[in-house]
Design a protein around this motif. Structure first.
Motif, PDB file in Angstrom:
ATOM      1  N   CYS A  60       0.848  -1.185   0.000  1.00 43.09           N
ATOM      2  CA  CYS A  60       0.000   0.000   0.000  1.00 43.09           C
ATOM      3  C   CYS A  60       0.885   1.237   0.000  1.00 43.09           C
ATOM      4  N   ASN A  61       0.578   2.250  -0.811  1.00 46.66           N
ATOM      5  CA  ASN A  61       1.378   3.477  -0.745  1.00 46.66           C
ATOM      6  C   ASN A  61       0.832   4.405   0.334  1.00 46.66           C
ATOM      7  N   GLU A  62       1.495   5.535   0.487  1.00 48.82           N
ATOM      8  CA  GLU A  62       1.150   6.441   1.586  1.00 48.82           C
ATOM      9  C   GLU A  62      -0.322   6.885   1.511  1.00 48.82           C
ATOM     10  N   PHE A  63      -0.754   7.223   0.298  1.00 46.25           N
ATOM     11  CA  PHE A  63      -2.127   7.701   0.161  1.00 46.25           C
ATOM     12  C   PHE A  63      -3.130   6.592   0.489  1.00 46.25           C
ATOM     13  N   GLY A  64      -2.749   5.375   0.083  1.00 50.19           N
ATOM     14  CA  GLY A  64      -3.614   4.227   0.378  1.00 50.19           C
ATOM     15  C   GLY A  64      -3.778   4.034   1.868  1.00 50.19           C
ATOM     16  N   ILE A  65      -2.664   4.134   2.597  1.00 49.24           N
ATOM     17  CA  ILE A  65      -2.738   3.974   4.053  1.00 49.24           C
ATOM     18  C   ILE A  65      -3.631   5.046   4.651  1.00 49.24           C
ATOM     19  N   PHE A  66      -3.427   6.257   4.163  1.00 50.68           N
ATOM     20  CA  PHE A  66      -4.205   7.399   4.657  1.00 50.68           C
ATOM     21  C   PHE A  66      -5.705   7.172   4.417  1.00 50.68           C
ATOM     22  N   ALA A  67      -6.034   6.814   3.167  1.00 53.76           N
ATOM     23  CA  ALA A  67      -7.451   6.748   2.797  1.00 53.76           C
ATOM     24  C   ALA A  67      -8.129   5.484   3.313  1.00 53.76           C
ATOM     25  N   ARG A  68      -7.385   4.353   3.316  1.00 56.15           N
ATOM     26  CA  ARG A  68      -8.057   3.088   3.643  1.00 56.15           C
ATOM     27  C   ARG A  68      -7.943   2.699   5.106  1.00 56.15           C
TER      28      ARG A  68
END
Lengths: 296, 335, 460
Positions: free
Chosen positions: B236-244
């Protein structure tokens, strides 16, 4: 810098970019300009004219400036401690685990969310010397001829303090949470030592909520130095009677937008910042003596 | 801690007393908003009236009066239309007398005067003001929640160089009185041509509000770091961690942010006062103040307007009480 | 999956909310139609509210409906708060035309916020100076230019409640004629009941602070005619006026008090309870027996207090002072320098101020509708104005006596505000009149000099 560090820096800046851009555009640049304007004569329409320290010299001579500062200090000195005491008292009462606590809490909290314009208009009417609720009740219940409240230079500031007590709900909720964190064992120990309710409050409760008090004190100070909307609405932006409600932020507003003396107003803003900073630092320094940091 | 019954009774007593004091102004507001112009200011020496009264009218719609002087003292009659030299003609079952207004009282019965609400709505463009207020509120909520959560994520979950300096900056700007930037900001918006539009009220919300950044950061810090690490291993990339991961777990904090922003914008006064110029742009708060300044002491309609702008807030509060209290507790305790 | 759904729903909800709430450039159907007809929409800012704004709107509607008219005027009611106009003009978002009080005209004109209007005035014989009352024209002239067209003017008279006179045993047809008589009448007309004052005889600051007026009526000179600097400090008449006004306020530190002295707090503007435009107005409801008021009361009183039996007379002045009338301000129309459609604005203004073929001018109709005095001799003398005997008293004042004005100066409003301020210092704090006059002068002159310096113009 490692690859991960670089990636983190890139991502960190990317995620923080709204704030960084906003800070540069809406805080830092205005801040620097404000310093510049405070040394200028400026009315937004024409170019600023550099006048050195004249604005600050003028401030020292300006009676209304000192009146405004005095009014704000008066309000702060009375409203902040009284609000603190009042909100602690309410929180203590609510903390007795009485029935219907959520109802009481709602009632006490409600005034803080009423739009300030509405509550100011309401209080203007409640405190009206003719036909207002407060004087009417004073007359009916104790046969007392009430004062002119906002219409009298002696009573107008106390009226403002009284109004501020109506909106202690926010601080009360914070204290309530603080009280819930006080370990019950401490009370049991105090009880074994033979402490009464008052003794328990002084020796257990109060020391355990000093951090919360500090927080509310600092927030209260910052807010009360910027007190504006209530007076603006209630006196039509004038600070009447006899400048007795001309608070600092109102005088600053008058200078900026009624007389377009924006340079002068910027100088005032910086003086205000100094006062707030001074007061906050003083509180924080003194807090080392009276705040008990526990559990950290 | 369980209190003794005696302590609880005393607490109840004081709580009830305080509740009455806190609630009385609200009651007074609603009560005044339902009073007519004639009854809203009590005559010299009369007590305040909690329940609104109106003039008593007879079947033909004439006012019923009681004389307080003269031969008909204490008797009730009806006021006839005719007037002579500004004296009122009063009829007592066929016998008429002339009387000055101070010689008689108009009889009162319990009744509500809805006219104030009509007057208030007639004098301001209510639907338009409401729409403007909600528009600003909704956009500010979207902007604040979006920008503050990303910025808070950066401060809470990404270890980047200079992060702490930046975060101290956020805290420092919370201390800065708004007066310091008030004038230069006006100059900035002026050069952008934004004065007289909604932009100065909305755009800054999209660039982060220090208070909420702080609030959300504190909340994000409480989420275990392992969860991010696990997601990262899963690719998971940074944005994925943030959003999910982070956002779904932070709904309470985000709800608090949204709620507070909404409330603040609903009641905000100074900025709309300075930047909105067309009366079609006014928010409710500014409309109420403008109304008050041009009709000083039109207490009935003013109380009606105040009631109308307060009620939505009260409803929202009742619906979201838990979030509210949680939010306040969160901001206060972690300070 | 659930997360995506949550965000998608949230986004949709936000989008829907925004579409519903998007402020429609708030165009009325008429405005949309006007745009469709390729007409230019200009904005007009009205400082009046309530029925006065409605009267103006009716005339603007008439203009908008003129056949072949290529201009459409959109009215915005802005109210009388000065800073609304100041922030708009200073903020670069001014209207195309605006009405404003003449007290702030010079302040803004000095900064180049308005267009000088000599050229436009020259185009219309009707707008020439000779048509206007002298005081009205001097209110719009500043720094060698004309900046606005006077729309309405006002003056003040003494109003008295005849029933109150009857009850006090005074002849209801004979008002006080000297300052001394005002004091005597005030004593007789003050009625106390159970420690509270039920009826005030006379309060010089009712319905609002009028200390600037009293200074003028006492024969004082607020400004030096040559330098246009404030000159009140050493003016014995102004100081006398200050002391006279002061004598009406209770001084807690003074053992001997005049019998009519009242609590300045309770009698301050709007503190007597009632709304100005309602039956609860203190003069209408009988709380105050004599009052100095403007000619608009000729419509207000019949509307809000039809029962009131009242009279009008010139305001008494001290003996030996030449008769003067108080006409401090005009409401004027000006075109901001940032107006986007100055040509169209003038098209509207020329229409508004010129007589209709074979009839009266819209400006005069406007004055008639709101019962203000038209600032020009021929219009003020129209039958519809002077046929009302009470209104005629006001018009006579303006036509027969020189007017006391608030002369155009970059600090005119500032001086007026300071006079109000110091009025309070004198009545509440019992500041000596001489000191008040001195401080007002110093403050005003500092302000005037600074404004000239900033404007880059030459100070006279």
């Amino acid at each position: 810098m490692t690859r991960i560090e670089r990636r983190n820096l890139r991502n960190g800046l990317l995620f923080a970019s709204p704030y960084i851009i906003g800070f540069l555009a809406f805080t830092l640049y205005p801040l620097l300009m404000s310093v510049y304007y405070s040394f200028c004569q400026y009315n937004v329409i024409s170019e600023p004219i550099w006048i050195g320290l004249d604005n600050f010299r003028e401030l020292a001579r300006d009676n209304d400036f000192w009146t405004a500062l005095y009014n704000t200090l008066f309000y702060t000195v009375f409203s902040v401690p009284l609000s603190l005491a009042f909100s602690v008292a309410l929180a203590l009462l609510l903390n007795q685990k009485v029935k219907g606590m959520s109802v009481y809490r709602t009632v006490f909290f409600l005034p803080t969310i009423v739009p300030i314009v509405a509550s100011s208009v309401l209080w203007l009417w409640v405190l009206n010397p003719e036909g207002g609720l407060v004087n009417g009740m004073l007359k009916q219940c104790i046969g007392l001829e009430g004062p002119g409240w906002l219409a009298s230079p002696d009573w107008s500031k106390p009226s403002l303090v009284l109004m501020s007590l109506w909106s202690v709900g926010g601080a009360m909720v914070i204290f309530l949470a603080g009280l819930a964190d006080v370990p019950t064992e401490l009370y049991e120990v105090a009880e074994l030592d033979g402490a009464g309710p008052w003794g328990k409050f002084l020796n257990v409760t109060l020391p355990m909520i000093t951090l919360t008090i500090l927080f509310n004190l600092v927030m209260g100070l910052i807010n009360s130095f910027q007190y504006f909307t209530q007076v603006f609405v209630m006196t039509g932006g004038k600070g009447t009677p006899d400048n007795s409600t001309l608070v600092y932020a109102l005088y600053l507003y008058q200078n900026s937008f009624v007389y377009l003396k924006m340079g002068y107003a910027s100088a005032m803003a910086w003086m205000l910042f100094m006062v707030i900073l001074g007061a906050t630092v003083a509180v924080l320094i003194s807090s080392k003596r009276w705040v008990h940091y526990h559990g950290e | 801690m369980a209190s003794k019954p005696k302590v609880r009774y005393v607490a109840h007593f004081w709580l009830i007393a305080a509740s009455i004091l806190f609630f009385a102004p609200f009651l007074w507001m609603v009560s005044s908003s339902l009073k007519s112009e004639a009854t809203i200011i009590p005559k010299t020496g009369q007590p305040p009236q909690w329940i609104p009264h109106v003039d008593k009218l007879d079947a033909q719609g004439r006012r019923c009066v009681i004389m307080n002087t003269g031969p008909f003292k204490g008797k009730s009659g009806v006021e006839l239309e005719a007037q002579e030299e500004s004296q009122h003609v009063i009829d007592f079952n066929g016998q008429t007398v002339k009387a000055w207004p101070e010689d008689f009282d108009v009889e009162q019965v319990i009744g509500f005067e809805w006219e104030n609400y009509k007057t208030a709505f007639g004098m301001i463009d209510f639907t338009n003001n409401l729409r403007n207020t909600l528009f600003i509120c909704v956009l500010c909520v979207i902007g604040t929640v979006f920008s503050c959560s990303t910025v808070a994520y950066s401060f809470a979950r990404i270890p980047w160089k200079g992060r702490n300096v930046c975060f101290i900056l956020v805290l420092a700007t919370m201390m800065l009185p708004y007066q310091v930037t008030l004038i230069p900001l006006f100059a900035v918006y002026r050069s952008l041509g934004w004065v007289g539009t909604f932009k100065p009220l909305i755009v800054p919300a999209f660039f982060g509000v220090p208070f909420y950044i702080f609030l959300l950061r504190q909340f994000f810090m409480t989420i275990p770091q392992d969860m991010s690490a696990a997601a990262r291993i899963d690719g998971c990339n940074e944005f994925g961690i943030f959003a999910r991961i982070i956002l779904p777990l932070s709904k309470p904090a985000m709800a608090t942010t949204a709620l507070f922003t909404f409330l603040f914008e609903w009641g905000d006064f100074l900025n709309p006062l300075i930047y909105l110029q067309d009366d079609r742009q006014y928010t409710l708060a500014v409309a109420l103040q403008q109304f008050q300044s041009s009709h000083e002491s039109a207490w009935g309609p003013l109380m009606a307007m105040s009631t109308v702008i307060t009620i939505p807030i009260v409803v929202i509060f009742f619906l979201t009480q838990r979030t509210f209290i949680q939010g306040i507790t969160m901001t206060g305790l972690k300070g | 999956m659930k997360t995506y759904l949550f965000w998608a729903l949230g986004a949709i909800a936000c989008a829907v909310a925004l579409v519903v709430l998007w402020p429609q450039e708030a165009q009325t159907p008429e405005e949309r139609k006007a745009l469709g007809d390729r007409r230019t929409i200009i904005t007009y800012w009205d400082r009046h509210t309530g029925h006065e704004a409605e009267a103006r709107k009716a005339l603007i509607d008439e203009f908008n409906a003129l056949p072949g008219n290529k201009v459409y005027v959109r009215t915005v009611i802005i109210g009388s708060r000065v800073e609304k106009l100041l922030t708009a003009i200073a903020g670069g978002a001014p209207p195309d035309v605006c009405s404003l009080g003449s007290s702030v005209l010079a302040q803004l004109a000095a900064q180049g916020c308005f267009m000088p209007i000599e050229d436009e005035v020259a185009k219309s014989s009707y707008l020439s100076q000779s048509n206007f009352l002298p005081h009205a024209w001097s209110l719009v002239s500043f720094d060698g230019h004309i900046w606005a067209i006077p729309t309405t003017t006002d003056t003040y008279c003494l109003l008295w409640n005849k029933n109150a006179f009857r009850r006090a045993g005074l002849d209801p047809e004979v008002p006080p004629k000297t300052i001394k008589e005002i004091e005597e009448f005030a004593v007789k007309l003050t009625v106390k009941k159970g420690g509270q004052i039920e009826q005030y005889g006379f309060v010089p600051w009712q319905p609002w602070i009028q200390t600037y007026m009293w200074g003028g009526l006492f024969g004082g000179k607020w400004f030096d005619e040559k330098t246009m600097l404030a000159s009140c400090a050493n003016d014995p008449e102004i100081i006398k006026a200050f002391q006279w006004v002061q004598s009406f306020a209770i001084n807690p530190k003074k053992s001997e008090q005049l019998p009519f002295a009242v609590d300045p707090g309770l009698t301050a503007q709007n503190k007597l309870g009632g709304q100005y435009q309602s039956a609860n107005n203190p003069f209408y409801s009988g709380k105050v027996a004599m009052i100095t008021e403007g000619e608009w009361q000729c419509t207000f009183i019949p509307k809000y207090a039809p029962d009131l039996d009242w009279g009008v007379a010139p305001i008494p002045q001290p003996e030996g002072v030449p008769p003067l009338c108080f006409a401090p301000e005009c409401v004027v129309d000006a075109v901001p320098a940032g107006s986007r459609h100055p040509r169209e604005a003038w098209e509207f203004l020329h229409w508004f101020y010129s007589p209709r073929p074979g009839g009266t001018s819209p400006a005069s109709d406007y004055n008639f509708a709101i019962h203000n005095v038209p600032p020009r001799r021929d219009e003020a003398m129209q039958d519809r104005f002077i046929s009302d005997p009470k209104f005629k008293v006001f018009i006579n004042e303006l036509l027969s006596k020189p007017g006391i004005i608030l002369p155009p100066s970059p600090a005119a409003q500032y001086l007026l505000d300071k006079v109000e301020n110091y009025h309070e210092k004198m009545t509440f704090g019992w500041l000596p009149a001489e000191q008040a006059a001195q401080e007002i002068e110093d403050l005003a002159n500092t302000e005037i000099r600074a404004a000239w310096k900033l404007s880059g113009r030459k100070q006279p």
